[in-house]
Design an enzyme around this catalytic site. Sequence first.
Site, short mmCIF file in Angstrom:
data_model
loop_
_atom_site.label_atom_id
_atom_site.label_comp_id
_atom_site.label_asym_id
_atom_site.label_seq_id
_atom_site.Cartn_x
_atom_site.Cartn_y
_atom_site.Cartn_z
CE1 TYR A 57 -4.25 -1.46 -0.20
CE2 TYR A 57 -3.17 -3.31 1.27
CZ TYR A 57 -4.10 -2.80 0.30
OH TYR A 57 -5.05 -3.82 0.15
CD GLN A 90 -16.84 -0.88 -7.19
OE1 GLN A 90 -16.79 -0.41 -8.64
NE2 GLN A 90 -17.46 -2.07 -6.73
CG ASN A 91 -11.68 4.21 -8.01
OD1 ASN A 91 -12.05 2.84 -8.20
ND2 ASN A 91 -12.49 4.97 -8.75
CG ASP A 93 -8.39 7.38 -6.78
OD1 ASP A 93 -9.17 8.34 -6.95
OD2 ASP A 93 -8.61 6.32 -7.56
CG HIS A 108 -14.23 -0.79 -1.57
ND1 HIS A 108 -14.25 -1.23 -2.82
CD2 HIS A 108 -15.54 -1.42 -1.08
CE1 HIS A 108 -15.22 -1.94 -3.24
NE2 HIS A 108 -15.93 -2.01 -2.09
N GLY A 173 -17.09 2.87 -15.12
CA GLY A 173 -15.63 2.12 -14.88
C GLY A 173 -15.73 1.16 -13.96
CB SER A 175 -16.75 -5.31 -12.99
OG SER A 175 -16.88 -5.71 -11.94
#
Length: 230
Positions: A57, A90-91, A93, A108, A173, A175
């Site tokens: 990480y 979900q990112n 960043d 997340h 972006g 799934s």
Amino acid sequence: MNSKKHHLVFFTGAGISQESGLGTFRGQSGMWENHNIEEIASPEGFAKNPQLVLDFYNARRKELEIAIPNEAHNLIAKLEEKYEVTIITQNIDDLHERAGSSNILHLHGELTKSRSSINENLIYDYKDSLKVGDVAEDGSQLRPHVVWFGEEVTKIKKAIEITQNADLFIIIGSSMIVHPAAALLLAVPFESDTVYIDPNPSVEEGINLLVIKEKATTGLKLLVEEYLPQ
């Protein structure tokens, strides 16, 4: 599409950040292809070899430091001038934040933060690189503030509430095959529209569902220019 839309809810996945140079975790050439998930993204892996996990990480954070928001991030931020905009991502960043978006829910976790290993509410800014021996106020080892495999996605309930109040739900972006996030599609109000932007969408176009088979930047620009009211 109905032009009287007020609350835009964006659900973003790795595909939007990929265009800023950040690697995806899943899919072809994703990071999980080159690492054992159990070793670097699970509580058990962290207990077994914490420095290996921290190093992984730390490297992701170094990559994030040099990445910059792309046109898709910037377009979403600019939409706040006309609409109420909420982002569920979900990112892990911070590219949405750096682009100027103000209402973001990280499902997340966040790579720019660390937290106690025993108290998920004891959160800190992630400074430099974490190493074994860096501890929280409660004396526990600091860990990345991210949700690992086997851990509960506690913010999914809030995400469902947000989605239930969407006039337009826009997926970019992702799934949409990973639960519990995939369940958000079921929370979109019946009278609301959904747009799915992805070069390889996992669902087909249908009632109240528009599929744009483009990468994030191209698809979002098309959405703004052709489908959203000016």
